[in-house]
Design an enzyme around this catalytic site. Structure first.
Site, PDB file in Angstrom:
ATOM      1  N   LYS A   1       0.730  -1.131  -0.183  1.00 15.51           N
ATOM      2  CA  LYS A   1       0.126  -0.092  -0.020  1.00 15.51           C
ATOM      3  C   LYS A   1       0.877   1.332   0.067  1.00 15.51           C
ATOM      4  O   LYS A   1       0.711   2.268  -0.872  1.00 15.51           O
ATOM      5  CB  LYS A   1      -0.924   0.163   1.333  1.00 15.51           C
ATOM      6  CG  LYS A   1      -1.447   1.149   1.613  1.00 15.51           C
ATOM      7  CD  LYS A   1      -2.481   1.269   2.659  1.00 15.51           C
ATOM      8  CE  LYS A   1      -1.684   1.463   4.068  1.00 15.51           C
ATOM      9  NZ  LYS A   1      -1.416   3.022   4.437  1.00 15.51           N
ATOM     10  N   ASN A   2       1.916   1.283   0.753  1.00 15.09           N
ATOM     11  CA  ASN A   2       2.851   2.465   1.225  1.00 15.09           C
ATOM     12  C   ASN A   2       3.804   2.776  -0.007  1.00 15.09           C
ATOM     13  O   ASN A   2       4.129   3.944  -0.196  1.00 15.09           O
ATOM     14  CB  ASN A   2       3.299   2.477   2.405  1.00 15.09           C
ATOM     15  CG  ASN A   2       2.517   2.692   3.461  1.00 15.09           C
ATOM     16  OD1 ASN A   2       1.181   3.030   3.186  1.00 15.09           O
ATOM     17  ND2 ASN A   2       2.689   2.530   4.839  1.00 15.09           N
TER      18      ASN A   2
ATOM     19  N   CYS B   1      -4.619  12.538  13.154  1.00 10.26           N
ATOM     20  CA  CYS B   1      -5.557  11.352  13.210  1.00 10.26           C
ATOM     21  C   CYS B   1      -5.131  10.602  14.319  1.00 10.26           C
ATOM     22  O   CYS B   1      -4.502  11.076  15.360  1.00 10.26           O
ATOM     23  CB  CYS B   1      -5.261  10.682  11.690  1.00 10.26           C
ATOM     24  SG  CYS B   1      -3.671   9.997  11.909  1.00 10.26           S
TER      25      CYS B   1
ATOM     26  N   ARG C   1       0.525  14.422  13.153  1.00  9.50           N
ATOM     27  CA  ARG C   1       1.354  14.110  11.839  1.00  9.50           C
ATOM     28  C   ARG C   1       1.184  15.708  11.026  1.00  9.50           C
ATOM     29  O   ARG C   1       0.309  15.972  10.157  1.00  9.50           O
ATOM     30  CB  ARG C   1       0.285  13.397  11.190  1.00  9.50           C
ATOM     31  CG  ARG C   1       0.101  11.986  11.966  1.00  9.50           C
ATOM     32  CD  ARG C   1      -0.328  10.686  11.043  1.00  9.50           C
ATOM     33  NE  ARG C   1       0.274  10.525  10.103  1.00  9.50           N
ATOM     34  CZ  ARG C   1       0.149   9.322   9.151  1.00  9.50           C
ATOM     35  NH1 ARG C   1      -1.072   8.990   9.373  1.00  9.50           N
ATOM     36  NH2 ARG C   1       0.668   9.015   8.125  1.00  9.50           N
TER      37      ARG C   1
ATOM     38  N   ASP D   1       4.793   0.626  12.061  1.00 10.89           N
ATOM     39  CA  ASP D   1       3.456   0.187  11.561  1.00 10.89           C
ATOM     40  C   ASP D   1       3.433  -1.442  12.063  1.00 10.89           C
ATOM     41  O   ASP D   1       2.389  -1.831  11.754  1.00 10.89           O
ATOM     42  CB  ASP D   1       3.511   0.189  10.197  1.00 10.89           C
ATOM     43  CG  ASP D   1       3.385   1.596   9.573  1.00 10.89           C
ATOM     44  OD1 ASP D   1       2.946   2.396  10.437  1.00 10.89           O
ATOM     45  OD2 ASP D   1       3.438   1.879   8.174  1.00 10.89           O
TER      46      ASP D   1
ATOM     47  N   ILE E   1       8.289   7.235  16.557  1.00 10.97           N
ATOM     48  CA  ILE E   1       7.971   7.660  15.382  1.00 10.97           C
ATOM     49  C   ILE E   1       6.828   8.473  15.678  1.00 10.97           C
ATOM     50  O   ILE E   1       6.718   9.842  15.387  1.00 10.97           O
ATOM     51  CB  ILE E   1       7.767   6.740  14.503  1.00 10.97           C
ATOM     52  CG1 ILE E   1       9.097   5.796  14.040  1.00 10.97           C
ATOM     53  CG2 ILE E   1       7.376   7.573  13.153  1.00 10.97           C
ATOM     54  CD1 ILE E   1      10.287   6.318  13.673  1.00 10.97           C
TER      55      ILE E   1
ATOM     56  N   ARG F   1      -8.547  -0.536   5.034  1.00  8.04           N
ATOM     57  CA  ARG F   1      -7.751   0.552   4.378  1.00  8.04           C
ATOM     58  C   ARG F   1      -6.412  -0.040   3.927  1.00  8.04           C
ATOM     59  O   ARG F   1      -5.927   0.622   2.868  1.00  8.04           O
ATOM     60  CB  ARG F   1      -7.479   1.850   5.456  1.00  8.04           C
ATOM     61  CG  ARG F   1      -8.907   2.645   5.863  1.00  8.04           C
ATOM     62  CD  ARG F   1      -8.410   3.639   6.664  1.00  8.04           C
ATOM     63  NE  ARG F   1      -7.228   4.534   5.946  1.00  8.04           N
ATOM     64  CZ  ARG F   1      -6.377   5.390   6.661  1.00  8.04           C
ATOM     65  NH1 ARG F   1      -6.815   5.533   7.932  1.00  8.04           N
ATOM     66  NH2 ARG F   1      -5.630   6.088   6.004  1.00  8.04           N
TER      67      ARG F   1
HETATM   68  N1  EPU Z   1       6.777  14.665  10.803  1.00  6.46           N
HETATM   69  C1  EPU Z   1       6.922  15.996  10.632  1.00  6.46           C
HETATM   70  N2  EPU Z   1       6.798  16.946  10.056  1.00  6.46           N
HETATM   71  C2  EPU Z   1       6.373  16.432   8.636  1.00  6.46           C
HETATM   72  C3  EPU Z   1       6.399  14.999   8.289  1.00  6.46           C
HETATM   73  C4  EPU Z   1       6.456  14.187   9.440  1.00  6.46           C
HETATM   74  O1  EPU Z   1       7.340  16.312  12.006  1.00  6.46           O
HETATM   75  O2  EPU Z   1       6.250  17.185   7.720  1.00  6.46           O
HETATM   76  C5  EPU Z   1       7.030  13.752  11.883  1.00  6.46           C
HETATM   77  C6  EPU Z   1       5.770  12.846  11.894  1.00  6.46           C
HETATM   78  O3  EPU Z   1       4.962  13.569  12.868  1.00  6.46           O
HETATM   79  C7  EPU Z   1       6.557  11.579  12.769  1.00  6.46           C
HETATM   80  C8  EPU Z   1       7.799  11.508  11.871  1.00  6.46           C
HETATM   81  O4  EPU Z   1       7.873  12.788  11.064  1.00  6.46           O
HETATM   82  O5  EPU Z   1       6.597  11.829  13.774  1.00  6.46           O
HETATM   83  C9  EPU Z   1       7.629  10.289  10.734  1.00  6.46           C
HETATM   84  O6  EPU Z   1       6.403  10.715   9.738  1.00  6.46           O
HETATM   85  P1  EPU Z   1       6.496  10.126   8.304  1.00  6.46           P
HETATM   86  O7  EPU Z   1       6.265  11.523   7.556  1.00  6.46           O
HETATM   87  O8  EPU Z   1       7.654   9.252   8.027  1.00  6.46           O
HETATM   88  O9  EPU Z   1       5.127   9.577   8.084  1.00  6.46           O
HETATM   89  P2  EPU Z   1       4.309   9.630   6.848  1.00  6.46           P
HETATM   90  O10 EPU Z   1       5.141   9.598   5.596  1.00  6.46           O
HETATM   91  O11 EPU Z   1       3.046  10.526   7.051  1.00  6.46           O
HETATM   92  C10 EPU Z   1       4.385   6.892   6.386  1.00  6.46           C
HETATM   93  C11 EPU Z   1       3.554   5.869   6.250  1.00  6.46           C
HETATM   94  C12 EPU Z   1       2.756   5.507   7.641  1.00  6.46           C
HETATM   95  C13 EPU Z   1       4.111   5.067   8.477  1.00  6.46           C
HETATM   96  C14 EPU Z   1       5.107   6.320   8.642  1.00  6.46           C
HETATM   97  C15 EPU Z   1       6.196   5.899   9.219  1.00  6.46           C
HETATM   98  C16 EPU Z   1       2.366   6.063   4.129  1.00  6.46           C
HETATM   99  C17 EPU Z   1       1.254   6.339   3.203  1.00  6.46           C
HETATM  100  N3  EPU Z   1       2.169   6.110   5.415  1.00  6.46           N
HETATM  101  O12 EPU Z   1       3.524   7.842   6.811  1.00  6.46           O
HETATM  102  O13 EPU Z   1       2.081   4.484   7.469  1.00  6.46           O
HETATM  103  O14 EPU Z   1       3.563   4.774   9.791  1.00  6.46           O
HETATM  104  O15 EPU Z   1       5.421   6.696   7.300  1.00  6.46           O
HETATM  105  O16 EPU Z   1       7.058   4.940   8.847  1.00  6.46           O
HETATM  106  O17 EPU Z   1       3.551   5.728   3.528  1.00  6.46           O
HETATM  107  C18 EPU Z   1       0.167   2.988   8.071  1.00  6.46           C
HETATM  108  O18 EPU Z   1       0.469   2.286   6.902  1.00  6.46           O
HETATM  109  O19 EPU Z   1      -0.462   2.477   8.877  1.00  6.46           O
HETATM  110  C19 EPU Z   1       0.940   4.329   8.274  1.00  6.46           C
HETATM  111  C20 EPU Z   1       0.405   5.114   9.147  1.00  6.46           C
END
Ligand code: EPU
Length: 421
Positions: A22-23, A116, A121, A308, A330, A400
């Site tokens: 998915k991701n 969420c 996030r 995850d 995280i 999802r």
């Molecule tokens: N963060 C910030 N600022 C930003 C972006 C992120 O502070 O602008 C922080 C977040 O709050 C968090 C950390 O950085 O503390 C890492 O977040 P990240 O941006 O890596 O998460 P994401 O890209 O929004 C993806 C996956 C998530 C998974 C995370 C971490 C997808 C669609 N989602 O989210 O997957 O938990 O990386 O590996 O790829 C899931 O599949 O259940 C899921 C939530």
């Protein structure tokens, strides 16, 4: 709203095929925006999050069809570079259209995602990266408005944040940088296999990215990209979830279509806990015969233990012979499953970003509430291992991100009934 009625305990035994990731699929579908024409994606799982991204791409002007399991994304026309709140509020990952839209259209208006169940996030690092590439960004009516009339310009950009790298932030900036003028160097880039898959797909489209898989990605901007055919990688989180399913039930599962090299931290922890993971040609065989041993686990960006899989592992450690500590580095608030697992007679106590898991002899079935995707998976696994009938409410969370999870688990001996209520 569907519920799962789960009879336990059962010991799982059988073979499960792992679906496409998915991701990986979500940002790669967004990458099709960069390459006018029809991109064909294979292995994209049938999930509600994927349908949401399809809807988002269609609103932009793309034509998206599924034919024989393959997705055809025709982005010849992208004339409405707007990601609406109505769609973004359903799925935060929709933010990954921002980078490709600005790169292709010179403008994008994408709803600012809200918080969420797993925490705040923020997207500040995504916006920092886009600004560094020369985009002008402001907020209007809850929308991120980004413009780059003269095009984007490559730069050395540090993308780390308080919790390390960002997966979708890296995806957004990387996609935008492919069409920027000059060279972009992304420092502290996410190293997750899903980013590697995206970068490989972009290179197949004609991008010039090097350092793939490392925290420093170098991108030589090109003037255009072309559509490609690409097969997305296997879902390492789905595979990890089924590894825990074998472990928690003292069962034996053969997982096909799974890459152990993406799961090294998970295999390391599972083996310490008493689960054996043997590599096979196309995946692995996961078995547990002895007791579950306690272990301390800290989630980290890849290649560390993935956030995850934190909830699922907690369900298993709840049954360990002793105390474990699980620390979430995280998403420090990603513990909605703690109270629900305690309703099933687990003994979990939250202390800041950690949970002290005091192992119990058995879990006892109860009605529980799914709060987010991975928390729901943990409740399903706990339900299979618990004595009695567990009812998991709000199963839409699990739909999802897991393709036909109850069918896959039932084929290995689980007793899960989906009811529409
Ligand atoms: N963060 C910030 N600022 C930003 C972006 C992120 O502070 O602008 C922080 C977040 O709050 C968090 C950390 O950085 O503390 C890492 O977040 P990240 O941006 O890596 O998460 P994401 O890209 O929004 C993806 C996956 C998530 C998974 C995370 C971490 C997808 C669609 N989602 O989210 O997957 O938990 O990386 O590996 O790829 C899931 O599949 O259940 C899921 C939530």
């Amino acid at each position: 709203m569907d519920t799962f009625h789960i009879e336990g305990p059962v010991r799982l035994e059988g073979t499960i095929d792992i679906s496409g990731s998915k991701n990986a699929s979500l940002p790669i579908m967004a990458a099709a925006i960069l390459a006018p024409g029809t991109t064909i994606l294979r292995g994209v799982p049938r999930l509600s999050d994927i349908s949401v991204l399809k809807q988002l791409l269609e609103r932009l002007g793309a034509k998206v069809d599924r034919d024989n399991g393959d997705w055809q994304i025709d982005t010849s026309r992208i004339d409405n570079p707007v990601g609406e709140y109505e769609i973004l509020r359903k799925m935060r990952a929709g933010i990954c259209i921002l980078g490709p839209l600005v790169a292709r259209c010179g403008r994008a208006e994408v709803s600012m995602p809200g918080g969420c169940a797993i925490g705040d996030r923020p997207v500040d690092i995504h916006l920092h990266g886009m600004r560094e590439l020369g985009a002008k960004i402001y907020l209007e009516n809850g929308n991120i408005v980004a413009t780059a009339e003269g095009g984007l310009r490559g730069k050395r950009i540090f993308l780390g944040g308080p919790f390390g790298s960002t997966v979708l932030g890296t995806a957004n900036v990387l996609m935008a940088a492919t069409l920027a003028k000059g060279t972009t160097v992304i420092e502290s880039a996410a190293c997750e296999p899903e980013i590697e898959d995206l970068a490989n797909c972009l290179n197949a489209m004609g991008a010039k990215i090097s350092g793939i898989g490392s925290p420093r990605l170098t991108v030589e901007g090109v003037t255009s990209l072309r559509p490609v055919e690409h097969r997305v990688i296997e879902d390492r989180i789905e595979a990890g979830t089924f590894m825990v399913a074998a472990g928690i039930t003292g069962g034996r599962l053969r997982l096909r279509n799974c890459r152990l090299e993406h799961l090294l931290a998970v295999v390391d922890r599972l083996e310490r806990i008493g689960v054996t993971v043997e590599a096979t040609e196309d995946g692995c065989v996961v078995t547990r015969t002895g007791r579950i041993k306690p272990a301390d686990v800290t989630t980290q960006p890849y290649p560390g233990f993935p956030t995850d899989l934190q909830a699922q592992l907690m369900a298993m450690l709840a049954l360990a012979d002793g105390n474990s500590v699980i620390t979430e580095k995280i998403f420090p608030d990603r513990f909605m499953h703690v109270a629900e697992l305690n309703r099933m007679a687990a003994n979990l106590r939250k202390e800041g970003p950690s949970v002290i898991v005091a192992g119990v002899q058995r879990l006892i079935a109860a009605p529980v509430m799914a709060s987010d995707l991975r928390a729901s998976a943990a409740l399903v696994l706990a339900g299979i291992a618990a004595r009695g009938k567990t009812i998991v409410n709000r199963v839409y969370h699990i739909d999802r991100g897991y393709e036909r999870i109850e069918e896959k688990l039932n084929a290995a001996g689980a007793k899960i009934l989906r009811k529409s209520e």
